[in-house]
Design an enzyme around this catalytic site. Structure first.
Site, PDB file in Angstrom:
ATOM      1  CG  ASP A 189      39.139  34.679  40.170  1.00 37.72           C
ATOM      2  OD1 ASP A 189      39.076  34.391  41.494  1.00 37.72           O
ATOM      3  OD2 ASP A 189      39.045  35.737  40.147  1.00 37.72           O
ATOM      4  CG  HIS A 221      38.745  36.808  43.899  1.00 37.03           C
ATOM      5  ND1 HIS A 221      39.019  36.808  42.627  1.00 37.03           N
ATOM      6  CD2 HIS A 221      39.271  38.250  44.444  1.00 37.03           C
ATOM      7  CE1 HIS A 221      39.579  38.068  42.103  1.00 37.03           C
ATOM      8  NE2 HIS A 221      39.674  38.681  43.270  1.00 37.03           N
ATOM      9  CG  ASN A 231      16.710  36.356  39.254  1.00 41.76           C
ATOM     10  OD1 ASN A 231      17.128  37.171  39.511  1.00 41.76           O
ATOM     11  ND2 ASN A 231      17.457  34.897  39.340  1.00 41.76           N
ATOM     12  CB  VAL A 239      23.044  41.361  42.237  1.00 45.98           C
ATOM     13  CG1 VAL A 239      23.266  41.964  43.621  1.00 45.98           C
ATOM     14  CG2 VAL A 239      23.894  40.396  42.018  1.00 45.98           C
ATOM     15  CB  ALA A 243      47.910  44.007  33.860  1.00 51.60           C
ATOM     16  CG  ASP A 270      43.643  47.921  26.558  1.00 43.62           C
ATOM     17  OD1 ASP A 270      44.428  48.709  25.483  1.00 43.62           O
ATOM     18  OD2 ASP A 270      44.329  46.918  26.946  1.00 43.62           O
ATOM     19  CB  SER A 278      39.909  41.485  41.461  1.00 50.02           C
ATOM     20  OG  SER A 278      41.163  40.966  41.354  1.00 50.02           O
TER      21      SER A 278
END
Length: 740
Positions: free
Chosen positions: A130, A162, A175, A179, A282, A331, A355
């Site tokens: 990325d 990103h 932790n 998040v 993809a 998938d 993404s």
């Protein structure tokens, strides 16, 4: 901070409370009520019962309509109904937020993720292909990287944002703050192929894949360091289904080299609201392509509304994201609308797109690979699809074929399986003629074991051969196959072994040993023992004998016995056959004639044993007036053509007796039975042995009324004593038979 309203004085939740809880309630029952039966009754009125409690309390959690709530409130077995209120993340995990996307894929329920606010990191290496990653973010376990956007290979730090957002969804540390990601604490590698503007060159993309493919595991150079790659990037292009060899697609060629190394690649479906078949990577068959779900509350049911504005509009909860690509190349699906994750500069924020959906799947792949090292990309894809669900508004999928939504709730540490085979009673037994066996194989799967079981023959003994004739790979819930074992003709006698191996890579290997007995040795029978057959009629010239014998010895079951008879010095001739569990037979022997009896066994494989012959015997007949017979008064002689000696004696006086002194191995009392005959007592050598009844509804002559085996080494006296049965005191005696 969200403060729940004070509870209403009543025991039943108010409509406002239920509305606030989106219809979710907890029904508390009387302690004596069976909660499972009560939950069943609730389902019958339409309530959606989610779980039942019988330990902490008696009751169940359900989603109800106002009408269903009123019905439950009127039930006298219900003690209380309270709203199943949402507890804010700040209260649940002391400041740590579990983003809705992580909740929607059931991350907190995954045994492999073990999300509980304590820092237990997932043992996996993931490349974030990325814009780079901010290594200063305390929520990310960034262990290194590689920069392909300039000659400074060490400058892989994210200058755009990103990649850092993607990285948090994959593996933000568990932790207790900030998040948490799908694979908490996974080792993150920043593979920077996009610059600060989010732009790049094709060569940069190839550079990143080259670095990923070339990194070897320090502990095992034959294995790659990177286990999973997140590619939340896209170009226009298509799949030639030949790894780019047909259309000279160098990106495709590079990705194929990566996946051939055993590295799982996850790609975003892209955001054109069109078919993913026109976007690469993809469209490539070798990657796991991910579409996006619009989710606003982190749970199924479609009750979250349209809280999130992104990509120029709102999406309804639990629907196919309006920007997401779709089609047969997809998938899996994962949340991709308003995803909350890490941002540069120790911050957090929202972002939307496929993404954001792809890293949920990449994190799931890391969870899977952490306890299943070496799993191939196709195995990872299969497992995540197998574990997924379609618990979303599938009618909103544009292509009409609903995608499988990622679900890691059942993804835990690798379990195990227990194999077994079903053998016939007595096992696998054959003889020198050989045979072929079909043996059912089963595998009992334990908790957290969904992996394929590869079946094969580990070893066979001697000339035996074996193969798997059923499924050679057991996928998912499949647990049965068949083993074919061939024993060729002429195989020497002995016990052989076939070893069937079931394995999931080298992580779980379980062998089952199948013994095969080649039984060429004949069974060994025991010689029969002769005695008179009581209750059977003699003829004027023959006595009935009962032959009995012990069970033959053999490694396999006995199929049948043959009874032989020999006269003089000849070999026994088979005269009767019994089943394998019957060890007696009745024969007739002429008076004063020598006969030798024999038995041989035939086992299940067909091997015939030798005759086991008993010493010859003969029957001596002594009539009621013969030598050695004495009697008391009260006996009357009667001439009869049906009597063995031409006449018999009878008595009806109680206590009348008749004695016979003899030497032999057995003695029998022969007489008549009829409807007016009574009972008598038998004594041998003065000891009372038995009471015998001569009653029969019809007249029967020459019946063996009683028989007994005795010691042949000395003489014995058998005595008959009339008991004087009321109404039918008579007893008839024809003759005495002695077996010598």
């Amino acid at each position: 901070e969200v403060v729940p309203p004070d509870p209403a004085p009543a025991d039943v939740a108010t409509p406002a409370e239920v509305a606030e809880a989106d219809g979710h309630v907890i029904v508390v029952l009387d302690p004596n009520v069976d909660p499972f039966a009560a939950a069943s009754r609730a389902r019958q009125i339409g309530a959606d019962v989610e779980r039942t409690f019988d330990t902490a309390l008696q009751g169940y959690a359900a989603t109800v309509s106002p009408e269903e709530l009123a019905t439950l409130a009127a039930d006298p077995r219900v003690d209380a109904i309270v709203p199943d209120a949402t507890i804010p993340a700040s209260e649940a995990l002391a400041g740590q937020s579990i983003p809705n996307g992580i909740r929607r894929v059931y991350g907190p329920l995954s045994g492999a993720a073990a999300i509980d606010g304590s820092d237990q990191r997932v043992d996996a290496d993931v490349a974030i292909y990325d814009t780079g990653i901010d290594p200063t973010h305390s929520e990310l376990n960034v262990v290194g990287g590689y920069n392909c956007t300039s000659s400074d290979r060490a400058n892989w730090i994210d200058e755009q944002g990103h990649g850092t957002h993607v990285a948090g969804t994959v593996g933000a540390i568990d932790n207790g703050s900030g998040v948490v990601g799908v694979a908490p604490g996974a080792r993150l590698w920043a593979v920077r192929i996009l610059d600060a503007k989010g732009e790049g060159r094709l060569s940069w993309w190839i550079c990143g894949l080259e670095w990923i493919s070339g990194k070897a595991d320090p502990a095992d150079a034959s294995r790659p360091l990177i286990e999973a790659v997140n590619m939340s990037v896209t170009l226009w292009g298509s799949d030639d289904h030949n790894c780019g060899q047909t259309n000279d697609d160098v990106l495709h060629q590079a990705i194929c080299r990566v996946t051939q190394r055993g590295i799982t690649v996850v790609a975003a479906a892209a955001n054109d609201s069109a078919s993913a078949t026109h976007r690469i990577p993809a469209a490539y068959d070798e990657v796991i392509t991910v579409s996006a779900l619009a989710d606003s509350d982190g749970k199924p049911g479609g009750l979250g509304g349209n809280r999130c504005w992104s990509w120029g509009g709102y999406d309804q909860d639990d629907t196919f994201a309006d920007f997401s690509n779709y089609g047969y190349d997809v998938d899996l699906m994962a949340p991709g609308k308003c995803i909350y994750s890490t941002m540069r500069g120790q911050s957090y924020g929202y972002s939307s797109g496929t993404s954001m959906a792809a890293p949920h799947v990449t994190g799931a792949a890391a969870l899977y690979l952490a306890s299943r090292p070496g799993a191939s990309p196709s195995e990872v894809r299969w497992a995540l699809q197998y574990l997924g669900n379609r618990n979303w508004k599938t009618s909103t999928d544009p292509d009409g074929s609903p995608d499988i939504l990622l679900d890691v709730s059942r993804l835990g540490p690798l379990g195990s399986f227990s194999p077994g085979v079903t053998l016939p009673s007595g096992g696998l037994v054959t003889n020198e003629m050989g045979t072929t066996f079909a043996v059912p194989y089963t595998a009992r799967r334990g908790t957290n074991f969904i992996e394929p079981i590869w079946l094969g023959i580990a070893s066979t003994d001697g000339p035996l051969s074996a193969s798997i004739t059923g499924a050679t790979t057991l996928w998912g819930a499949a647990s049965a196959s068949t083993v074919r074992i061939v024993v060729p003709p002429g195989t020497r006698a002995g016990t052989y072994e076939v070893v069937v191996r079931g394995a999931y890579r080298n992580l779980r290997v379980r062998d089952v040993r199948i013994p095969v007995v080649v039984e060429n040795e004949p069974p060994i029978a025991a010689a029969p023992v002769a005695a008179f057959a009581a209750g059977v009629q003699a003829t004027l010239t023959e006595a009935p004998l009962l032959l009995s014998w012990k069970a033959a010895t053999d490694q396999s079951p006995i199929a049948r016995y043959q009874v032989g008879e020999r006269a003089g010095g000849l070999s026994p001739q088979a005269v009767a056959t019994t089943g394998g569990t019957t060890r007696s037979a009745t024969r007739r022997i002429p008076f004063a004639t020598s006969r030798a009896y024999a038995v041989r066994a035939v086992d299940a494989p067909g091997n015939v044993g030798d005759w086991a012959t008993a010493p010859a015997v003969q029957v001596a007949v002594t009539s009621e007036v013969g030598t050695g017979v004495t009697r008391s008064a009260g006996w009357t002689s009667f001439r009869s053509a049906t009597a063995i000696g031409g006449r018999f004696r009878y008595a009806g006086t109680t206590g009348a007796w008749m004695r016979f002194t003899f030497r032999g191995s057995a003695v029998a009392i022969v007489g008549r039975k009829a409807s007016n005959r009574g009972s008598f007592e038998v004594r041998i050598d003065g000891v009372r042995i038995a009471t015998v009844s001569a009653y029969s509804r019809i007249l029967l002559s020459r019946m063996v009324l009683y028989q007994r085996a005795v010691d042949p080494a000395r003489s014995h006296t058998v005595e008959i004593r009339v008991l004087g049965t009321r109404g039918r005191p008579r007893v008839d005696v024809d003759a005495f038979l002695v077996l010598r």
